[in-house]
Design an enzyme around this catalytic site. Structure first.
Site, PDB file in Angstrom:
ATOM      1  N   THR A  25      34.880  39.273  31.972  1.00  0.00           N
ATOM      2  CA  THR A  25      34.040  40.339  32.507  1.00  0.00           C
ATOM      3  C   THR A  25      34.073  41.519  31.555  1.00  0.00           C
ATOM      4  OG1 THR A  25      34.350  39.661  34.780  1.00  0.00           O
ATOM      5  CG2 THR A  25      33.897  42.007  34.414  1.00  0.00           C
ATOM      6  N   HIS A 174      33.939  29.757  39.594  1.00  0.00           N
ATOM      7  CA  HIS A 174      35.146  30.587  39.508  1.00  0.00           C
ATOM      8  C   HIS A 174      35.961  30.397  40.786  1.00  0.00           C
ATOM      9  CE1 HIS A 174      37.989  33.454  38.351  1.00  0.00           C
ATOM     10  NE2 HIS A 174      37.223  34.465  37.989  1.00  0.00           N
ATOM     11  N   ASN A 177      41.720  33.454  40.466  1.00  0.00           N
ATOM     12  CA  ASN A 177      41.904  34.914  40.372  1.00  0.00           C
ATOM     13  C   ASN A 177      41.510  35.720  41.608  1.00  0.00           C
ATOM     14  OD1 ASN A 177      42.659  34.135  37.845  1.00  0.00           O
ATOM     15  ND2 ASN A 177      40.950  35.048  36.753  1.00  0.00           N
ATOM     16  N   TYR A 179      39.018  35.494  43.860  1.00  0.00           N
ATOM     17  CA  TYR A 179      37.631  35.706  44.292  1.00  0.00           C
ATOM     18  C   TYR A 179      37.261  34.730  45.416  1.00  0.00           C
ATOM     19  CZ  TYR A 179      38.005  38.707  40.358  1.00  0.00           C
ATOM     20  OH  TYR A 179      38.462  39.687  39.522  1.00  0.00           O
ATOM     21  N   ASN A 234      44.756  39.888  42.550  1.00  0.00           N
ATOM     22  CA  ASN A 234      43.896  40.252  43.675  1.00  0.00           C
ATOM     23  C   ASN A 234      44.510  39.892  45.025  1.00  0.00           C
ATOM     24  OD1 ASN A 234      41.752  41.633  42.449  1.00  0.00           O
ATOM     25  ND2 ASN A 234      40.787  39.713  41.808  1.00  0.00           N
TER      26      ASN A 234
HETATM   27  C1  LIG Z   1      38.643  41.934  29.744  1.00  0.00           C
HETATM   28  C2  LIG Z   1      38.944  40.659  30.493  1.00  0.00           C
HETATM   29  C3  LIG Z   1      38.055  40.213  31.450  1.00  0.00           C
HETATM   30  C4  LIG Z   1      38.285  39.014  32.119  1.00  0.00           C
HETATM   31  N1  LIG Z   1      37.357  38.544  33.022  1.00  0.00           N
HETATM   32  C5  LIG Z   1      37.489  37.305  33.545  1.00  0.00           C
HETATM   33  C6  LIG Z   1      36.429  36.720  34.294  1.00  0.00           C
HETATM   34  O1  LIG Z   1      35.341  37.279  34.486  1.00  0.00           O
HETATM   35  N2  LIG Z   1      36.629  35.472  34.806  1.00  0.00           N
HETATM   36  C7  LIG Z   1      37.807  34.788  34.606  1.00  0.00           C
HETATM   37  O2  LIG Z   1      37.945  33.661  35.085  1.00  0.00           O
HETATM   38  N3  LIG Z   1      38.815  35.317  33.872  1.00  0.00           N
HETATM   39  C8  LIG Z   1      38.671  36.528  33.321  1.00  0.00           C
HETATM   40  N4  LIG Z   1      39.662  37.033  32.501  1.00  0.00           N
HETATM   41  C9  LIG Z   1      40.832  36.199  32.176  1.00  0.00           C
HETATM   42  C10 LIG Z   1      40.620  35.440  30.862  1.00  0.00           C
HETATM   43  O3  LIG Z   1      39.626  34.450  31.013  1.00  0.00           O
HETATM   44  C11 LIG Z   1      41.926  34.747  30.390  1.00  0.00           C
HETATM   45  O4  LIG Z   1      42.380  33.873  31.392  1.00  0.00           O
HETATM   46  C12 LIG Z   1      43.014  35.757  30.051  1.00  0.00           C
HETATM   47  O5  LIG Z   1      42.530  36.770  29.204  1.00  0.00           O
HETATM   48  C13 LIG Z   1      44.225  35.087  29.410  1.00  0.00           C
HETATM   49  O6  LIG Z   1      43.860  34.469  28.206  1.00  0.00           O
HETATM   50  P1  LIG Z   1      44.261  35.161  26.780  1.00  0.00           P
HETATM   51  O7  LIG Z   1      45.763  35.273  26.797  1.00  0.00           O
HETATM   52  O8  LIG Z   1      43.749  34.188  25.754  1.00  0.00           O
HETATM   53  O9  LIG Z   1      43.591  36.489  26.739  1.00  0.00           O
HETATM   54  C14 LIG Z   1      39.473  38.256  31.847  1.00  0.00           C
HETATM   55  C15 LIG Z   1      40.361  38.738  30.880  1.00  0.00           C
HETATM   56  C16 LIG Z   1      40.118  39.908  30.198  1.00  0.00           C
HETATM   57  C17 LIG Z   1      41.087  40.357  29.131  1.00  0.00           C
END
Ligand SMILES: Cc1cc2nc3c(=O)[nH]c(=O)nc-3n(C[C@H](O)[C@H](O)[C@H](O)COP(=O)(O)O)c2cc1C
Length: 358
Positions: A25, A174, A177, A179, A234
């Site tokens: 997001t 989704h 997390n 939702y 959440n």
């Molecule tokens: C800015 C941001 C926004 C995110 N938005 C979502 C989202 O919309 N849907 C989702 O399933 N996970 C979301 N996540 C989680 C990421 O998909 C991912 O699981 C998380 O960043 C861990 O992976 P990484 O260690 O490679 O960053 C978000 C993470 C970040 C940093």
């Protein structure tokens, strides 16, 4: 020979490598409509094998956060088409993450006439950012009636059809997390006494009905799902039957034959650890593609692929900060660090202005 950087298949698709851009997001869609800035952002990152888009609402009710996109109006669809075209031109495939926020939202973030809905009228602990009034406590959601459930499934179906009509390759449900879908799965947020609440067979009914309807509408090769067993984000506390519940869900999803399951692990972000045993369980029960995510660098991605823990690796923050992540990881170059202050702020800063190598 690198597995990470070699081609593979996902259902009937060929992916140019096994690195997936995780859904993120970014709140760059004022009015909930994608735009040219978003086209540029995704195009910059389209050397991935697969891009999973930011959480995108299938309906006005699902738009819990400020400035997140939807995929239910003609105006939104037209812009998603531009994103899909730009991504395809660079060789990546694209799945739209369908995120209905359920009780995680605020009326100030919702369009006129939309409602905050959830399996039960159980308010989530914590606060939600709104553009109008800053941080606000989560309000009480309305418990969904059976008619609401039916209508919401229809919204998911239409949104999935819209994604395909826009030229996207599929959708990711989704189910993680905290939702709406996870709100149905977890006993703290689902206190229903009808056939959608109580035992796990009932608490998974909504997510399985949505998945089944989507498969019918767009085909099983185009439907994946993201899940967060042991996730607590959440206001989703851990509970005794977590492993048993998710084992049941894994079996049911395998029977439906979705194209992939995508597991969240936010322990690298300070969340409680996700036991390896639950990932192994999904690996053995689910015969489709398994995507793992959370805290990966190139070396760990390569070794998890090599030992067969998963088929694809999804990466979030490194992709956010490095439009050319593939080239950097391939060459062993330095990577840009993500700027947390601009994760969700409007405009190009911290979005499309991360430098590429050349
Ligand atoms: C800015 C941001 C926004 C995110 N938005 C979502 C989202 O919309 N849907 C989702 O399933 N996970 C979301 N996540 C989680 C990421 O998909 C991912 O699981 C998380 O960043 C861990 O992976 P990484 O260690 O490679 O960053 C978000 C993470 C970040 C940093």
């Amino acid at each position: 020979m690198s597995l990470l950087f070699s081609k593979t298949t996902l259902g009937s698709l060929t992916l140019q490598n096994r690195l997936v851009m995780a859904p993120m997001t970014r709140s760059r869609a004022p009015g909930n409509i994608p735009n040219a800035l978003m086209v540029q952002y995704y195009e910059q990152r389209a050397s991935a094998g697969l891009i999973i888009t930011e959480g995108t609402s299938p309906s006005p009710n699902g738009l819990g956060y400020a400035r997140i996109p939807g995929i239910f109006s003609a105006a939104q669809l037209a812009e998603w088409k531009k994103i899909a075209d730009a991504v395809h031109a660079k060789g990546a495939k694209i799945f739209v993450q369908l995120m209905h926020c359920g009780r995680i939202g605020h009326p100030l973030n919702l369009p006129a006439g939309a409602r905050l809905v959830a399996p039960s009228a159980v308010t989530a602990a914590g606060e939600m950012y709104t553009d109008a009034e800053g941080m606000k406590p989560h309000p009480a959601p309305q418990a969904m009636t059976e008619a609401d459930i039916k209508a919401t499934i229809e919204e998911f179906v239409q949104a999935a059809k819209n994604a395909i009509a826009a030229g996207c390759d599929g959708i990711e449900l989704h189910g993680a997390n905290g939702y709406l879908l996870e709100q149905f799965i977890r006993p703290n947020s689902n206190q229903r006494t009808d056939r959608y609440g109580g035992p796990i067979e009932n608490r998974t009914r909504f997510v399985l009905e949505v998945a089944e309807a989507l498969i019918k509408a767009i085909g099983k090769d185009k439907v994946g799902i993201r899940l967060s067993p042991f996730g607590v984000f959440n206001d989703m506390p851990a509970y005794e039957a977590m492993t048993a519940d998710y084992s049941y869900l894994a079996e049911q999803l395998n029977a439906l034959g979705l194209v992939y399951i995508h597991i969240v692990d936010h322990s690298a972000m300070g969340a409680p650890p996700v036991p390896d045993s639950i990932k192994t369980m999904f690996r053995s029960v689910f015969k489709g593609t398994l995507i793992l995510s959370g805290g990966y660098d190139a070396a760990r991605a390569e070794s998890d692929l090599a030992v067969g823990k998963c088929d694809l690796v999804a990466v979030g923050r490194p992709f956010l900060a490095n439009p050319d992540l593939i080239a950097r990881w391939q060459s062993g170059a330095e990577v840009n660090a993500p700027d947390f202050n601009t994760f969700y702020t409007p405009g190009p800063k911290g979005y499309t202005d991360y430098p590429a190598l050349n």
